[in-house]
Design an enzyme around this catalytic site. Structure first.
Site, PDB file in Angstrom:
ATOM      1  N   LYS A  11       1.326  12.856   7.422  1.00 46.50           N
ATOM      2  CA  LYS A  11       1.766  11.969   6.342  1.00 46.50           C
ATOM      3  C   LYS A  11       2.925  12.673   5.662  1.00 46.50           C
ATOM      4  O   LYS A  11       2.739  13.533   4.806  1.00 46.50           O
ATOM      5  CB  LYS A  11       0.616  11.725   5.368  1.00 46.50           C
ATOM      6  CG  LYS A  11       0.690  10.395   4.628  1.00 46.50           C
ATOM      7  CD  LYS A  11       1.911  10.231   3.752  1.00 46.50           C
ATOM      8  CE  LYS A  11       1.809  10.963   2.436  1.00 46.50           C
ATOM      9  NZ  LYS A  11       3.061  10.922   1.645  1.00 46.50           N
ATOM     10  N   GLU A  40      -1.181  25.386   1.186  1.00 46.40           N
ATOM     11  CA  GLU A  40       0.037  26.147   0.906  1.00 46.40           C
ATOM     12  C   GLU A  40       0.643  25.521  -0.337  1.00 46.40           C
ATOM     13  O   GLU A  40       1.197  24.428  -0.279  1.00 46.40           O
ATOM     14  CB  GLU A  40       0.974  26.076   2.119  1.00 46.40           C
ATOM     15  CG  GLU A  40       1.850  27.294   2.241  1.00 46.40           C
ATOM     16  CD  GLU A  40       3.216  27.075   1.643  1.00 46.40           C
ATOM     17  OE1 GLU A  40       3.340  27.236   0.393  1.00 46.40           O
ATOM     18  OE2 GLU A  40       4.136  26.751   2.385  1.00 46.40           O
TER      19      GLU A  40
HETATM   20  P1  ADP Z   1       5.663  16.429  -5.616  1.00 46.63           P
HETATM   21  O1  ADP Z   1       4.879  16.278  -6.893  1.00 46.63           O
HETATM   22  O2  ADP Z   1       6.767  17.378  -5.745  1.00 46.63           O
HETATM   23  O3  ADP Z   1       6.060  15.141  -4.958  1.00 46.63           O
HETATM   24  P2  ADP Z   1       3.205  16.750  -4.179  1.00 46.63           P
HETATM   25  O4  ADP Z   1       2.469  18.016  -4.038  1.00 46.63           O
HETATM   26  O5  ADP Z   1       2.608  15.719  -5.084  1.00 46.63           O
HETATM   27  O6  ADP Z   1       4.660  17.132  -4.607  1.00 46.63           O
HETATM   28  O7  ADP Z   1       3.439  16.069  -2.755  1.00 46.63           O
HETATM   29  C1  ADP Z   1       3.298  16.736  -1.528  1.00 46.63           C
HETATM   30  C2  ADP Z   1       2.730  15.764  -0.514  1.00 46.63           C
HETATM   31  O8  ADP Z   1       1.447  15.352  -0.952  1.00 46.63           O
HETATM   32  C3  ADP Z   1       3.525  14.474  -0.299  1.00 46.63           C
HETATM   33  O9  ADP Z   1       3.451  14.109   1.072  1.00 46.63           O
HETATM   34  C4  ADP Z   1       2.761  13.478  -1.144  1.00 46.63           C
HETATM   35  O10 ADP Z   1       2.929  12.138  -0.721  1.00 46.63           O
HETATM   36  C5  ADP Z   1       1.351  13.935  -0.904  1.00 46.63           C
HETATM   37  N1  ADP Z   1       0.365  13.518  -1.911  1.00 46.63           N
HETATM   38  C6  ADP Z   1       0.567  13.247  -3.221  1.00 46.63           C
HETATM   39  N2  ADP Z   1      -0.594  12.918  -3.829  1.00 46.63           N
HETATM   40  C7  ADP Z   1      -1.558  12.963  -2.876  1.00 46.63           C
HETATM   41  C8  ADP Z   1      -2.981  12.739  -2.872  1.00 46.63           C
HETATM   42  N3  ADP Z   1      -3.634  12.385  -3.972  1.00 46.63           N
HETATM   43  N4  ADP Z   1      -3.649  12.900  -1.711  1.00 46.63           N
HETATM   44  C9  ADP Z   1      -3.005  13.273  -0.585  1.00 46.63           C
HETATM   45  N5  ADP Z   1      -1.669  13.504  -0.521  1.00 46.63           N
HETATM   46  C10 ADP Z   1      -0.959  13.345  -1.652  1.00 46.63           C
END
Ligand code: ADP
Length: 496
Positions: free
Chosen positions: A190, A265
């Site tokens: 994803k 990570e």
């Molecule tokens: P940022 O806040 O800088 O966008 P994130 O850590 O939120 O960084 O995002 C990293 C990845 O995690 C992206 O692929 C995002 O779509 C995904 N992501 C965000 N929220 C969730 C969630 N609740 N569960 C799984 N994946 C998520």
């Protein structure tokens, strides 16, 4: 052959010749979202949308998981040497398609085309590295009394989910997918909603390389709509997450519900310790690269300069001049530094800078938002250096994820060690000194997953990478990275 800059600029107005994928990659083909919805990816160098992609949700995730379970049944039985051949062909295809991948990465993420080319070539190397490991996953034989035989074997953990961030889309996809596939797992990626394309292109190349349908699926969309149902799905056996600490904690909670294995990570606030006796010019070049590469949007960016007092004034003055000379521009124009990834990211960074100004911080370089000189558009932040801040300052303690270096002045090497360890993070540290013993004492005593001595970002796919403290747990890269995707089975028998 590299495309010349003029040739590249046509993609600023028309990205259609890149033939970017239009759907999720599920079961060996591109498919529209079940809901029919799509969303747009923005080119941060211009602040404009440049392409549509599928907006997935739980229904698309359910399709991907069911496809991946079938794919896993096939792939785990594929002879290891054949798996290695597929990964090797993938490395070759990445190299053949390098320019298309690099341009897509540049438009999606904003990074300068040279950095994007480096990431693509690193992704090819990652597949090549793990291709060689497929048929070398050996178990052990245990010394039992006569009459018994005991041994272990490595089995693939199953269907693995990969949640990918927007700062290193193809690199992070490759470093998760390649070892998982090498171990015999299937993968569902994803990618971040800001940077969906290179993961999709990678899935297409894996299929061209001979990967059976269902072994690699990619679902695009937002974290909440597509990421959350993926990591919470009971058909997932392992989650590899790269991203922020807050989102990582959400993902860990989802994993806990199903007792799903995970590698996390997360963020960093990595110190670069520069001692008085360093090679001055080399240290300047490294400190500059450590924070301004990809506009500081690197989890392992060297965002704190911990500098010994004797060299402080001259070093910081030289560094500020160097920062001021850094050119900004659209990634396709090969600037020294590109934009940050989005308006939201720019505003978040500006929030840190505004609050620091209110606390009386002194800016030695930069400190403001900017646009690309050629267009007056895009989400840029000037290369910024903030003069020495106290240990409890927000700029010392919090990950900014932008081109902002905070200085911390150290009385001596012991004080530098104390300052290096003063945050809740423990991802990376750099050490610059000509004193061999001192360098290794610091490497021993700094609490970080990796320490670079006299070259920041030294090492490659061969070297394990991961965090301590709130920077996460588990290791990626290297043979260590392969272990996450294997479970050990011990077999003991009485043979009489
Ligand atoms: P940022 O806040 O800088 O966008 P994130 O850590 O939120 O960084 O995002 C990293 C990845 O995690 C992206 O692929 C995002 O779509 C995904 N992501 C965000 N929220 C969730 C969630 N609740 N569960 C799984 N994946 C998520």
């Amino acid at each position: 052959m590299l495309t010349q800059p003029d040739g590249l600029l046509k993609y600023l107005t028309d990205a259609s010749s890149l033939r970017l994928p239009q759907g999720h990659f599920i079961d060996g083909e591109f498919r529209r979202s079940r809901s029919g919805r799509s969303m747009q990816s923005e080119d941060p160098g211009r602040g404009e949308a440049f392409a549509d992609f599928a907006r997935g949700d739980a229904d698309d995730i359910a399709d991907a998981v069911s496809s991946s379970r079938k794919g896993f049944a096939v792939w785990r039985r594929t002879p290891p040497a054949d798996r290695g051949r597929v990964l090797n062909r993938t490395a070759e295809l990445i190299r053949q398609n390098a320019e298309r991948l690099a341009i897509a990465e540049c438009l999606d993420s904003g990074k300068p085309i040279g950095e994007a080319r480096g990431d693509v070539s690193g992704a090819a190397r990652t597949f090549e590295y793990y291709a060689g490991a497929c048929d070398k996953l050996e178990g052990q034989v245990f010394p039992l009394p006569s009459g018994y035989v005991g041994f272990s074997q490595h089995e693939p953990v199953g269907v693995t989910a990969h949640i990918i961030p927007w700062n290193f889309p193809i690199s992070t996809a490759a470093r998760g997918m390649a070892p998982a596939l090498a171990a015999g797992c299937s993968v569902i990626a994803k990618p971040a909603e800001q940077t969906p394309f290179t993961a999709l292109l990678l899935a297409e190349l894996l299929a061209q390389a001979g990967l059976p349908a269902g072994v690699c699926n990619v679902v695009t969309g937002t974290g909440v709509e597509a990421g959350a149902p993926l990591v919470a799905h009971t058909g997932i056996d392992h989650v590899t997450f790269t991203g922020s600490v807050a989102t990582g904690a959400h993902v860990m909670r989802a994993c806990a519900e199903n007792v799903t294995r995970s590698v996390m990570e997360l963020g960093g606030k990595s110190p670069v310790v520069v001692l008085d006796d360093c090679d001055f010019d080399a240290a300047i070049a490294n400190v500059t690269g450590a924070i301004f590469e990809h506009a500081g949007q690197i989890c392992s960016a060297g965002s704190r300069l911990v500098i010994e007092a004797g060299i402080h004034d001259r070093f910081v003055e030289t560094l500020a001049k160097k920062a001021a000379a850094i050119s900004l521009g659209h990634g396709l124009r090969s600037p020294d530094m590109g934009p940050v990834n989005s308006a939201a990211q720019r505003d978040k960074i500006l929030g840190f800078l505004d609050r620091a100004r209110e606390r009386g911080a002194e800016f030695l370089a930069g400190g403001l938002a900017a646009t690309a000189a050629e267009s007056g558009k895009g989400y840029f932040i000037e290369p910024t250096i903030v003069a020495s801040r106290p240990q409890d300052d927000e700029l010392v303690q919090e990950e900014i994820f932008g081109p902002v270096l905070t200085v911390q002045k150290a009385d001596d090497a012991d004080h530098a060690l104390h300052l290096a360890n003063c945050t809740r993070f423990g991802l990376v540290a750099g050490v610059f000194t000509r004193d061999f013993s001192r360098a290794h004492q610091l490497a021993r005593d700094i609490d970080a997953g990796q320490v670079y001595i006299n070259e920041y970002f030294a090492g490659g796919i061969e070297v394990p990478f991961g965090g301590n403290k709130q920077s996460g747990f588990g290791r990626e890269k290297g043979l260590e990275g392969l272990k996450s995707y294997c479970k050990t089975k011990s077999i003991a028998a009485r043979i009489g």
